[in-house]
Design an enzyme around this catalytic site. Structure first.
Site: not given
Ligand code: GLA
Length: 405
Positions: A55, A192, A242
């Site tokens: 995060h 990601d 989130y």
């Molecule tokens: C999800 C989001 C990423 C990142 C992670 C936490 O996978 O898509 O961008 O923020 O959570 O590290």
């Protein structure tokens, strides 16, 4: 960013298990059905795990993900009509849309991802042709291993190749993140999409999410392995929680910016954090800021530990990362905490943490290789006892990013 030393990878192998022994046969069969002889081109995009740096991609921090060997396969070909025919073998679903009708449609479920990508290409002025794209994956969907980034980046490479567009890979990354943020409505960072696109066999990627500078780092694990465990806890409300965390971080940043000229929370070091933290009144916001700044420090310290080959320190930092995500960022939950707690009780475990967005999904554990069997048995048992859920264990080597097959 400094060059990272190259480590040996001879024993870094991970391998599948709960994905089903016949999964490679199923994939060959898939490509047999949608074959090159019938005009289809073949593609693959992996999932990812993040080893540390939870995060903080959207706080301008550093992250340390790697691509997996499982992911989503795609077969695509041009068709005569101005249409997108999208098929998912896993979902047993076919969706047909006209190229001039790509608005989000809740009834289209998974197909909104490729639709969003196609729309974004067109909004940027690229001329698309009608296409049929068939998807088939061996990555668990919604388990926090980036199945959505995988379908996005996979669609980018397919559209780009079939329509001969020639975009830079980094453009696919940015375009996909925008689709996820604005079309799908999850305000994710860039990690990601970057990891599944730019991944490299046997390497993790140290990515500075502020500058997008990155370095590949081979992992030295002669006697150790990384094990992914799926909690199989549904990630309910994960996207709204989130987005809530992102807003809280922004609130913290706005306050600190009154005292210091920064663009991102991760520009602060620990001393500066101590100096400014009391200016933030709301406890939840204070906690989010503490996590972001300390997590970024942990990533930096992890890299130093790995440079020295100190896996024990790396494991300890993984533990601290999870604890901070649990206590300060509050994104773990009973299931992930139980998995991590039980893992840490096992002999040979150096560190264990949640990976991905949290609120369910997967953990990753660093363990001495010869202790894996006992570990798996014990954690499975204890987890079932405490949560009533069955955990799945995945072993994979670190794979390449998206590619044409
Ligand atoms: C999800 C989001 C990423 C990142 C992670 C936490 O996978 O898509 O961008 O923020 O959570 O590290």
């Amino acid at each position: 960013m400094q060059n990272l030393p190259i480590f040996t990878t001879k024993y870094t192998k991970w391998y599948y298990k709960d994905m089903g022994d016949d999964c490679m046969d199923k994939i060959s069969k898939f490509f047999g059905t949608y074959s090159k002889g019938d005009g289809y081109q073949h593609f693959f995009c992996p999932g990812r795990v993040n080893l540390i740096g939870g995060h903080i991609d959207y706080n301008g921090g550093r992250v340390f993900p790697c691509a997996l060997e499982f992911g989503i396969y795609g077969a695509g070909k041009l068709i005569g009509e101005e249409k997108l025919i999208l098929r998912s073998i896993n979902m047993n679903s076919d969706i047909q849309v006209d190229l001039d009708d790509l608005e989000y449609n809740a009834n289209h479920g998974w197909a909104n991802y490729p639709k969003g990508i196609a729309k974004e290409f067109m909004d940027r002025g690229y001329q698309l042709k009608g296409m049929e794209i068939v998807y088939y994956g061996n990555i668990p969907v919604g388990a926090g291993l980036s199945s959505s980034a995988a379908i996005e980046i996979l669609t980018c490479i397919i559209i780009d190749s079939l329509c001969n567009l020639g975009l830079d890979k980094l453009e696919w990354v940015k375009l996909s993140q925008k689709v996820e943020n604005q079309y799908i409505g999850v305000n994710c960072g860039i990690m990601d999409q970057f990891a599944v696109c730019m991944g490299k066999k046997d390497h993790a990627i140290l990515l500075d999410c502020d500058t997008l500078e990155y370095k590949y780092s081979q992992l030295k694990m002669d006697k150790h392995s990384l094990v992914i465990i799926n909690s199989n806890k549904k990630r309910e409300l994960a996207s709204s929680k989130y987005n809530e965390r992102r807003t809280e971080c922004q609130e913290g940043l706005n306050i600190i910016q009154k005292y210091k000229d920064i663009n991102n929370l991760c520009e602060l070091n620990i001393l500066e954090l101590e100096k400014y933290i009391d200016r933030i009144e709301k406890e939840n916001v204070r906690k989010r800021v503490i996590h972001a700044v300390t997590e970024n420090e942990r990533v930096i310290n992890s890299i130093k530990a790995l440079e020295k080959g100190d896996l024990y320190l790396f494991g300890k930092l993984m533990n601290e990362s999870h604890d901070s995500l649990r206590d300060y960022y509050e994104v773990t939950g009973y299931e992930l905490d139980t998995l991590v707690e039980e893992a840490r009780k096992c002999e040979g475990v150096l560190g264990s943490r949640m990976t991905g967005g949290g609120f369910g999904g997967c953990t990753i554990t660093l363990i001495e290789r010869d202790k894996i069997q006992d570990f798996e048995k014990r954690v499975k048992e204890k987890y079932r006892e405490k949560t009533g859920l069955n955990a799945d264990f995945y072993y994979s080597t670190i794979g390449d990013g998206v590619k044409i097959l």
